[in-house]
Design a protein around this motif. Structure first.
Motif, PDB file in Angstrom:
ATOM      1  N   VAL A 124       4.843   9.389  25.760  1.00 38.65           N
ATOM      2  CA  VAL A 124       3.668  10.446  25.854  1.00 38.65           C
ATOM      3  C   VAL A 124       4.021  11.470  26.425  1.00 38.65           C
ATOM      4  O   VAL A 124       4.199  11.313  27.878  1.00 38.65           O
ATOM      5  CB  VAL A 124       2.193  10.130  25.993  1.00 38.65           C
ATOM      6  CG1 VAL A 124       1.184  11.137  26.010  1.00 38.65           C
ATOM      7  CG2 VAL A 124       1.972   8.727  25.220  1.00 38.65           C
ATOM      8  N   GLU A 161       3.443  16.033  27.437  1.00 38.65           N
ATOM      9  CA  GLU A 161       2.522  16.947  27.308  1.00 38.65           C
ATOM     10  C   GLU A 161       3.283  18.469  27.091  1.00 38.65           C
ATOM     11  O   GLU A 161       4.127  18.842  28.197  1.00 38.65           O
ATOM     12  CB  GLU A 161       1.445  17.329  28.127  1.00 38.65           C
ATOM     13  CG  GLU A 161       0.338  18.208  28.138  1.00 38.65           C
ATOM     14  CD  GLU A 161      -0.852  18.337  29.021  1.00 38.65           C
ATOM     15  OE1 GLU A 161      -1.602  19.160  29.032  1.00 38.65           O
ATOM     16  OE2 GLU A 161      -0.963  17.133  29.522  1.00 38.65           O
ATOM     17  N   THR A 174      -3.518  10.972  17.110  1.00 43.76           N
ATOM     18  CA  THR A 174      -4.041  10.175  18.315  1.00 43.76           C
ATOM     19  C   THR A 174      -5.156   9.432  17.832  1.00 43.76           C
ATOM     20  O   THR A 174      -5.433   9.344  16.466  1.00 43.76           O
ATOM     21  CB  THR A 174      -4.944  11.471  18.917  1.00 43.76           C
ATOM     22  OG1 THR A 174      -5.895  12.123  18.087  1.00 43.76           O
ATOM     23  CG2 THR A 174      -4.025  12.550  19.439  1.00 43.76           C
TER      24      THR A 174
END
Length: 57
Positions: A10, A12, A54
């Motif tokens: 993960v 960002e 998600t």
């Protein structure tokens, strides 16, 4: 994103940069690490980005 250790991780997106009039690059930072292998993040061309659902979706 693929992490340096070869597994999905993960990350960002922190910023977007326009490198040429027709190319945009995303700078990303990891949201998870693996012990013994720090990962500072990296860059990827925007056309290679994929949306991952998600858990709420």
């Amino acid at each position: 994103m693929r992490s340096p250790w070869g597994k999905w991780a993960v990350a960002e997106i922190e910023k977007f940069y326009q490198t040429t009039p027709d190319q945009v690059v995303a700078h990303f930072a990891p949201k998870e690490e693996r012990e013994g292998w720090p990962w500072m993040g990296g860059c990827i061309r925007s056309e290679l980005l994929k949306k991952v659902p998600t858990p709420q979706e």
